[in-house]
Design an enzyme around this catalytic site. Structure first.
Site, PDB file in Angstrom:
ATOM      1  N   CYS A 133      58.643 -25.833 -41.548  1.00  0.00           N
ATOM      2  CA  CYS A 133      57.883 -27.075 -41.358  1.00  0.00           C
ATOM      3  C   CYS A 133      58.808 -28.236 -41.024  1.00  0.00           C
ATOM      4  O   CYS A 133      59.416 -28.836 -41.912  1.00  0.00           O
ATOM      5  CB  CYS A 133      57.052 -27.389 -42.604  1.00  0.00           C
ATOM      6  SG  CYS A 133      56.035 -28.870 -42.442  1.00  0.00           S
ATOM      7  N   CYS A 136      57.691 -31.612 -42.457  1.00  0.00           N
ATOM      8  CA  CYS A 136      57.938 -31.726 -43.897  1.00  0.00           C
ATOM      9  C   CYS A 136      59.412 -31.990 -44.192  1.00  0.00           C
ATOM     10  O   CYS A 136      59.752 -32.817 -45.047  1.00  0.00           O
ATOM     11  CB  CYS A 136      57.528 -30.440 -44.619  1.00  0.00           C
ATOM     12  SG  CYS A 136      55.861 -29.860 -44.300  1.00  0.00           S
ATOM     13  N   ASP A 137      60.293 -31.265 -43.491  1.00  0.00           N
ATOM     14  CA  ASP A 137      61.706 -31.231 -43.876  1.00  0.00           C
ATOM     15  C   ASP A 137      62.660 -31.861 -42.883  1.00  0.00           C
ATOM     16  O   ASP A 137      63.859 -31.973 -43.163  1.00  0.00           O
ATOM     17  CB  ASP A 137      62.129 -29.769 -44.102  1.00  0.00           C
ATOM     18  CG  ASP A 137      61.321 -29.094 -45.191  1.00  0.00           C
ATOM     19  OD1 ASP A 137      60.885 -29.792 -46.114  1.00  0.00           O
ATOM     20  OD2 ASP A 137      61.120 -27.860 -45.112  1.00  0.00           O
TER      21      ASP A 137
END
Length: 314
Positions: A133, A136-137
């Protein structure tokens, strides 16, 4: 055990569309989802290929909008993990970890999980540089070199997100040509941070406590080399979430549910929608179409006296 006209497994685009249509047809609908409304789409940084949104919108916006629309149509939602599907006369039993539901019809829209590379170091370093992701990261890798493994739409979508943070993004693909849409290829080509390496495979993800490099093999020459990276983002395809259906529904060799054009499966009263079904093109617009078709087919099944023939298992 609670009773419903229709139980939908999965609250991604296919499942939520099905729930909205079924509710509008007057069915009592339950939707069971283990992640949250929108499924994996909530992790998408920007959706630009769904009709009606020329400027695009974030997955975190899209999922809740679909959820709200289905809820307004009367669908009831529950957060749970489905573990099995059984038959009980004219009813279908959906067994989840926390509750068992009985429905006169069921739509399976449980989607797929991202396929791992299956190489040394991947499992050990998951969450320590290995990710699925970028939205997300990605911020954790600001100023560092990262790589994306894959050559399709998801790989390029995530590479473009990572390019906003990382110093350099290398897209590594086994093939000699790419599978992504031309619009994404053009955006990647315009980025000074994105490099594409074809005909190469990741053989190992290297690192002790965190990712430090990947070992690449040139598939033409067989030569190997280390490339230093701090992050590895894996997008090499999907695996359908059908383990709980083995022995219950007809699945193809890859585990996808076999359906006809009306989304009917091999078991009467059970339908499938989205990328969990065989021959899906795995696009959001197609998932929405599948969901609408499955809901209408389920309604017709329920109002025809359970006489609708199902998919042949020849």
């Amino acid at each position: 055990m609670r009773d419903f006209d229709l139980v939908i497994v999965g609250a991604g685009v296919a499942g939520l569309t099905a729930a909205m249509f079924a509710g509008r047809y007057g069915l009592k609908v339950a939707v069971v989802e283990q992640l949250g409304a929108g499924g994996q789409i909530i992790n998408a940084d920007r959706i630009e290929n769904f009709p009606g949104f020329p400027q695009g919108l974030g997955g975190h916006e899209f999922g809740p909008l679909l959820h709200e629309q289905a809820e307004l149509a009367g669908a009831e939602f529950m957060l749970d993990t489905v573990q099995g599907l059984e038959t009980d006369g004219e009813h279908r039993i959906v067994r989840a970890a926390g509750e068992t539901l009985r429905g006169r019809a069921v739509i399976i829209a449980a989607g797929s999980a991202l396929r791992p590379l299956g190489v040394a170091g991947e499992e050990k370093l998951l969450g320590r540089g290995v990710s699925h992701c970028a939205s997300c990261d990605g911020a954790f890798f600001a100023g560092h070199d990262v790589c994306v493994v894959g050559g399709g739409d998801s790989a390029f979508d995530e590479a473009l997100v990572l390019a906003e943070h990382a110093a350099r993004v290398t897209i590594i693909h086994r093939g000699q040509s790419l599978d992504a849409q031309q619009a994404l290829l053009s955006k990647a080509a315009a980025s000074r941070k994105i490099e594409i390496v074809l005909n190469s495979a990741v053989e190992e993800i290297v690192g002790t406590d965190a990712v430090s490099a990947v070992r690449l093999r040139d598939l033409a020459t067989g030569a190997t080399r280390l490339q230093e990276v701090r992050g590895v983002f894996v997008y090499v395809g999907l695996e359908p979430n059908t383990a709980f259906l083995r022995g219950v529904l007809a699945l193809d060799a890859t585990g996808h549910i076999e359906t006809d054009i009306n989304m009917r499966t091999s078991l009467a009263g059970v339908f499938a929608a989205g990328d969990i079904r065989q021959h899906s093109v795995a696009q959001l617009a197609a998932a929405a179409g599948d969901g609408a078709t499955a809901a209408i087919s389920a309604f017709r099944y329920l109002t025809s006296g359970f006489l609708t023939p199902q998919l042949s298992r020849q």
